[in-house]
Scaffold this active site. Structure first.
Site, mmCIF file in Angstrom:
data_model
loop_
_atom_site.group_PDB
_atom_site.id
_atom_site.type_symbol
_atom_site.label_atom_id
_atom_site.label_comp_id
_atom_site.label_asym_id
_atom_site.label_seq_id
_atom_site.Cartn_x
_atom_site.Cartn_y
_atom_site.Cartn_z
ATOM 1 N N GLU A 161 10.516 17.739 -3.270
ATOM 2 C CA GLU A 161 11.564 16.400 -2.992
ATOM 3 C C GLU A 161 11.519 15.836 -4.420
ATOM 4 O OE1 GLU A 161 9.752 12.875 -1.233
ATOM 5 O OE2 GLU A 161 11.547 12.836 0.097
ATOM 6 N N GLU A 175 6.823 8.283 8.989
ATOM 7 C CA GLU A 175 7.977 8.927 8.597
ATOM 8 C C GLU A 175 7.795 9.139 6.976
ATOM 9 O OE1 GLU A 175 10.737 5.781 11.192
ATOM 10 O OE2 GLU A 175 11.081 6.312 9.242
ATOM 11 N N LYS A 203 2.173 -4.266 4.584
ATOM 12 C CA LYS A 203 1.847 -3.926 3.017
ATOM 13 C C LYS A 203 3.216 -3.503 2.360
ATOM 14 C CE LYS A 203 0.820 -1.580 0.279
ATOM 15 N NZ LYS A 203 1.628 -1.369 -1.180
ATOM 16 N N CYS A 256 15.369 9.126 2.247
ATOM 17 C CA CYS A 256 14.542 10.379 2.677
ATOM 18 C C CYS A 256 15.335 11.273 3.432
ATOM 19 C CB CYS A 256 13.426 9.803 3.315
ATOM 20 S SG CYS A 256 13.936 8.805 4.808
HETATM 21 N N1 LIG Z 1 10.855 9.607 6.332
HETATM 22 C C1 LIG Z 1 11.310 8.546 6.001
HETATM 23 O O1 LIG Z 1 12.173 7.708 6.945
HETATM 24 C C2 LIG Z 1 10.904 7.743 4.491
HETATM 25 C C3 LIG Z 1 11.684 6.688 4.297
HETATM 26 C C4 LIG Z 1 11.578 6.232 2.909
HETATM 27 C C5 LIG Z 1 10.690 6.929 1.952
HETATM 28 N N2 LIG Z 1 10.182 8.129 2.569
HETATM 29 C C6 LIG Z 1 9.414 8.771 1.394
HETATM 30 O O2 LIG Z 1 8.800 7.901 0.646
HETATM 31 C C7 LIG Z 1 8.713 8.394 -0.809
HETATM 32 C C8 LIG Z 1 9.073 7.214 -1.789
HETATM 33 O O3 LIG Z 1 8.653 6.099 -1.298
HETATM 34 P P1 LIG Z 1 7.379 5.724 -1.854
HETATM 35 O O4 LIG Z 1 7.187 6.129 -3.450
HETATM 36 O O5 LIG Z 1 6.959 4.266 -1.832
HETATM 37 O O6 LIG Z 1 6.205 6.569 -1.445
HETATM 38 P P2 LIG Z 1 4.546 6.215 -1.591
HETATM 39 O O7 LIG Z 1 3.973 7.411 -0.304
HETATM 40 O O8 LIG Z 1 4.187 6.402 -3.054
HETATM 41 O O9 LIG Z 1 4.284 4.573 -1.223
HETATM 42 C C9 LIG Z 1 4.594 4.155 0.018
HETATM 43 C C10 LIG Z 1 3.743 3.140 0.224
HETATM 44 O O10 LIG Z 1 2.346 3.542 0.680
HETATM 45 C C11 LIG Z 1 1.391 2.901 0.023
HETATM 46 N N3 LIG Z 1 0.274 3.784 -0.411
HETATM 47 C C12 LIG Z 1 0.184 4.723 -1.269
HETATM 48 N N4 LIG Z 1 -0.954 5.286 -1.047
HETATM 49 C C13 LIG Z 1 -1.577 4.547 -0.268
HETATM 50 C C14 LIG Z 1 -2.617 4.877 0.395
HETATM 51 N N5 LIG Z 1 -3.595 5.915 -0.018
HETATM 52 N N6 LIG Z 1 -3.331 4.280 1.621
HETATM 53 C C15 LIG Z 1 -2.426 3.009 1.959
HETATM 54 N N7 LIG Z 1 -1.181 2.912 1.279
HETATM 55 C C16 LIG Z 1 -0.933 3.878 0.408
HETATM 56 C C17 LIG Z 1 2.088 2.424 -1.401
HETATM 57 O O11 LIG Z 1 1.654 1.017 -2.021
HETATM 58 C C18 LIG Z 1 3.389 2.118 -0.566
HETATM 59 O O12 LIG Z 1 3.621 0.863 -0.310
HETATM 60 C C19 LIG Z 1 9.671 9.655 -0.913
HETATM 61 O O13 LIG Z 1 8.717 10.780 -0.824
HETATM 62 C C20 LIG Z 1 10.398 9.366 0.567
HETATM 63 O O14 LIG Z 1 11.018 10.524 1.062
HETATM 64 C C21 LIG Z 1 10.293 8.651 3.792
HETATM 65 O O1 LIG Z 2 15.045 6.740 3.384
HETATM 66 C C1 LIG Z 2 14.865 6.915 4.633
HETATM 67 C C2 LIG Z 2 15.567 6.116 5.551
HETATM 68 C C3 LIG Z 2 15.086 6.028 6.947
HETATM 69 C C4 LIG Z 2 16.023 5.473 7.795
HETATM 70 C C5 LIG Z 2 15.528 4.871 9.149
HETATM 71 O O2 LIG Z 2 14.190 4.969 9.125
HETATM 72 C C6 LIG Z 2 16.517 4.156 9.856
HETATM 73 O O3 LIG Z 2 17.725 4.369 9.453
HETATM 74 O O4 LIG Z 2 16.115 3.828 11.039
#
Ligand SMILES: NC(=O)c1ccc[n+]([C@@H]2O[C@H](COP(=O)([O-])OP(=O)(O)OC[C@H]3O[C@@H](n4cnc5c(N)ncnc54)[C@H](O)[C@@H]3O)[C@@H](O)[C@H]2O)c1
Ligand SMILES: O=C/C=C/C=C(\O)C(=O)O
Length: 484
Positions: free
Chosen positions: A388, A252, A176, A286
């Site tokens: 964040e 993550e 998804k 992130c």
């Molecule tokens: N730790 C990591 O490696 C990492 C990597 C990238 C982004 N992030 C984090 O993600 C955030 C930004 O990305 P974002 O805005 O897409 O995150 P988000 O959590 O809003 O959405 C991520 C995904 O989850 C889905 N989603 C949202 N609510 C859901 C639910 N209740 N059930 C199932 N699916 C659901 C969304 O449709 C989307 O596909 C930031 O907080 C960033 O730090 C973390």
């Molecule tokens: O925005 C977050 C980035 C995550 C990076 C990885 O998960 C990776 O380098 O495998």
């Protein structure tokens, strides 16, 4: 106008319900995304389930390895298509998509295909009470149908970072993608068909989170495990859904990462490294740095240098010459980031650079643009330092001792990443081991060895993926005990 349909059992599936796909560079409508409903999500999960007992399950490991290499080669063969799809969805500079996002899409299949080719298993000889022996040995089997929920910031990279190991271990997936970035996950479906991955192994359902395809997928009883990358609070919601049926999760999540610069660091490299960590991908990484701590003797000089870097970016269309900073992903996210810019001013921050909206040419003015921003002067308790933001901004504060830097960096509910710049090898190792994060970079940032354990501590994640660590989530380890 592009039509993003669902990819279910090797077939393209349109639905009666679509939502807009917009280019964040100028907010133009560039596509329609077909939202998967209950029927489509159920069909995708059941196709994935059925594929577990079809041709995919009967492949020898070597055949599966070769197929995944073919997928990686397919991404490379259609490199320009993937780059164009990624920059259409995100507006990120061509240079970034072509050097990071798409190459990592291919690499994420190769690294795990090669891993499973040589995975050792455990075995033990047991001396039994009757004076005989027993042989115990481990057997790894696929976990089953994996739900893959993806964010919008590094769409192909982060999706394939999960799909690569999932398929390498013999699972099937239902992906998804984020509602903001449907392009590359959809394009990968074409590659899966082109190279002959059996139908049902890779499925894509489009939609949002709560009440939409995301939540429907996580609540489907035939999903055997959920791997998710996104915000911490979303992880909490997904964990609650996964609890029904006791499905394992691999998360993550968010971060509020520290960048720590000691006076003995290589100054120019530290400035360049922190600038990358703060502003790359318009701060939407992130692992990026939003909290910078600089040792007092070089604090003023560093603030001036980073402020100059922030003012030096060229904002514009992804393929325009010299453009090295794109827009944020959406108007909604831009509003969130600008709300923090306002709060910083209200809380008395010194705005070293940026702090608002850039003057863009008329044809781009409707895009999700914000200025790269540097602040100083806020208390550690401020929202800008504790929460964040996920934008091109950072706050710089001075420190004096290692102990103070460690305490400042660890004073957050997150624990994803850190970057430390120092010329002292003792400082490097002490900091690397004392910071409460999943990964600590020394004199570097976002340098990735895909064999290493990767994931977040505290509220930044659950589990570790990367190299053999991915086997823990994408396989079940059984034990067989044979009395000899
Ligand atoms: N730790 C990591 O490696 C990492 C990597 C990238 C982004 N992030 C984090 O993600 C955030 C930004 O990305 P974002 O805005 O897409 O995150 P988000 O959590 O809003 O959405 C991520 C995904 O989850 C889905 N989603 C949202 N609510 C859901 C639910 N209740 N059930 C199932 N699916 C659901 C969304 O449709 C989307 O596909 C930031 O907080 C960033 O730090 C973390
Ligand atoms: O925005 C977050 C980035 C995550 C990076 C990885 O998960 C990776 O380098 O495998």
């Amino acid at each position: 106008m592009t039509d993003f349909r669902n990819f279910i059992n090797g077939q393209w599936v349109a639905t009666g319900s679509t939502f807009d796909n917009r280019d964040p560079v100028d907010n133009r409508l560039i596509g329609r995304v077909h939202e998967a409903g209950d029927a489509e999500v159920d069909a995708a999960v059941r196709a994935a389930k059925a594929a577990l007992s079809g041709p995919w399950a009967r492949l020898k490991t070597q055949q599966r390895v070769e197929l995944l290499h073919a997928v990686a080669d397919g991404i490379t063969r259609r490199f320009d298509d993937f780059v164009d799809a990624e920059i259409a969805d995100t507006g990120k500079p061509y240079d970034l998509a072509s050097h990071l996002d798409i190459p990592r899409g291919a690499a994420n299949f190769k690294i795990f295909a090669d891993l499973v080719r040589n995975v050792p298993n455990e075995a033990f000889d047991l001396e039994t009470p009757d004076g005989g022996h027993a042989l115990n040995y481990g057997v790894r089997v696929p976990r089953g149908v994996i739900g893959v929920i993806c964010p919008w910031n590094l769409p192909l990279l982060l999706m394939t970072w999960k799909v690569g190991p999932a398929l390498a271990c013999g699972n099937t997936v239902v992906v998804k993608p984020s509602e903001d970035t449907p392009g590359t996950a959809t394009l990968l479906g074409e590659v899966m068909n082109e190279v002959g991955v059996p139908a049902g192994v890779y499925n894509v359902v489009h939609g949002r989170g709560p009440g939409s395809a995301g939540e429907k997928l996580t609540r489907h009883p035939l999903v055997d495990g959920i791997t998710f990358t996104g915000e911490t609070r979303t992880g909490e919601a997904i964990m609650q859904a996964a609890a029904v049926g006791v499905r394992p999760v691999s998360f993550e999540l968010g971060g509020k990462n520290a960048g720590i610069v000691f006076a003995d660091a290589d100054f120019d490299k530290a400035v360049a490294g922190i600038a990358r960590a703060a502003f790359d991908n318009t701060g939407q990484v992130c692992l990026g740095t939003e909290r910078v701590y600089v040792q007092r003797p070089i604090f003023e000089r560093f603030v001036a240098a980073l402020g100059e870097r922030a003012r030096g970016f060229k904002l514009g269309r992804p393929k325009d010459p010299g453009v090295n900073l794109g827009p944020l992903i959406s108007q909604r996210h831009r509003d969130k980031v600008l709300s923090y810019y306002t709060r910083a001013r209200e809380e008395g921050a010194t705005v070293v650079a940026g702090g608002g909206v850039p003057d863009m040419p008329d044809e781009l003015a409707a895009g999700a643009w914000v200025q790269p921003t540097v602040w100083t002067g806020l208390p550690e308790s401020s929202a800008v330092i504790q929460q964040e933001i996920f934008g091109p901004c950072c706050h710089i504060a001075p420190f004096d001792t290692e102990e103070e830097a460690i305490a400042l960096a660890n004073a957050t509910r997150y624990g994803l990443a850190a970057t430390v710049w120092t010329g002292n090898v003792g400082t490097a190792h002490r900091m690397g081991q004392a910071l409460e994060v999943g990964i600590c970079w020394i004199n570097s940032w976002f340098l990735r060895d895909l064999r290493t354990a990767f994931g977040g501590a505290k509220q930044s994640g659950i589990g570790r993926e990367g190299g053999v660590h991915s086997l823990e989530f994408y396989t079940e380890l059984r034990n067989v005990c044979v009395k000899l």
